[in-house]
Motif scaffolding. Structure first.
Motif, PDB file in Angstrom:
ATOM      1  N   THR A   2     -39.084  39.220  22.148  1.00  9.88           N
ATOM      2  CA  THR A   2     -40.124  40.163  22.552  1.00  9.88           C
ATOM      3  C   THR A   2     -40.915  39.723  23.776  1.00  9.88           C
ATOM      4  N   CYS A   3     -40.722  38.471  24.232  1.00  9.83           N
ATOM      5  CA  CYS A   3     -41.554  37.990  25.337  1.00  9.83           C
ATOM      6  C   CYS A   3     -40.850  36.890  26.119  1.00  9.83           C
ATOM      7  N   GLY A   4     -41.502  36.431  27.168  1.00  8.13           N
ATOM      8  CA  GLY A   4     -40.945  35.372  28.000  1.00  8.13           C
ATOM      9  C   GLY A   4     -40.741  34.075  27.235  1.00  8.13           C
ATOM     10  N   HIS A   5     -41.598  33.793  26.278  1.00  8.20           N
ATOM     11  CA  HIS A   5     -41.439  32.576  25.471  1.00  8.20           C
ATOM     12  C   HIS A   5     -40.151  32.653  24.666  1.00  8.20           C
ATOM     13  N   CYS A   6     -39.827  33.846  24.153  1.00  9.29           N
ATOM     14  CA  CYS A   6     -38.581  34.049  23.407  1.00  9.29           C
ATOM     15  C   CYS A   6     -37.389  33.695  24.290  1.00  9.29           C
ATOM     16  N   VAL A   7     -37.409  34.187  25.505  1.00  8.40           N
ATOM     17  CA  VAL A   7     -36.329  33.942  26.466  1.00  8.40           C
ATOM     18  C   VAL A   7     -36.189  32.443  26.719  1.00  8.40           C
ATOM     19  N   SER A   8     -37.318  31.762  26.933  1.00  8.99           N
ATOM     20  CA  SER A   8     -37.298  30.317  27.188  1.00  8.99           C
ATOM     21  C   SER A   8     -36.709  29.549  26.019  1.00  8.99           C
ATOM     22  N   SER A   9     -37.084  29.935  24.796  1.00 12.08           N
ATOM     23  CA  SER A   9     -36.584  29.256  23.602  1.00 12.08           C
ATOM     24  C   SER A   9     -35.072  29.395  23.489  1.00 12.08           C
ATOM     25  N   VAL A  10     -34.578  30.612  23.701  1.00 15.32           N
ATOM     26  CA  VAL A  10     -33.132  30.855  23.603  1.00 15.32           C
ATOM     27  C   VAL A  10     -32.396  30.081  24.702  1.00 15.32           C
ATOM     28  N   LYS A  11     -32.921  30.126  25.934  1.00 18.30           N
ATOM     29  CA  LYS A  11     -32.279  29.405  27.043  1.00 18.30           C
ATOM     30  C   LYS A  11     -32.204  27.912  26.751  1.00 18.30           C
TER      31      LYS A  11
END
Length: 71
Positions: free
Chosen positions: A13-22
């Motif tokens: 749902t957010c940029g933090h989500c993207v960072s965690s997955v990356k």
């Protein structure tokens, strides 16, 4: 030769989500680059050799999200 696989991730749902997955997927052995698109949920993984989808799914789950499948 680089191999690219595209998956769909549910729950981001957010940029933090993207960072965690990356971060988690980037730690999978053999993965050379990871791109994550928040709006579409697309996860693009590049590697030097084929990477088992189960390892990608485990990394996505470790980040707290669900791999919805390969695109």
């Amino acid at each position: 030769m680089a191999i690219t696989a595209t998956y769909t991730v549910k729950g981001m749902t957010c940029g933090h989500c993207v960072s965690s997955v990356k971060e988690e997927v980037g730690e999978v052995a053999g993965v050379t680059s990871v791109e994550v698109e928040l709006e579409s949920g697309l996860l693009t993984v590049s590697s030097d050799e084929p990477v088992d989808q189960a390892r990608i799914a485990a990394a996505v789950e470790e980040a707290g999200y669900e791999l919805a499948g390969r695109s």
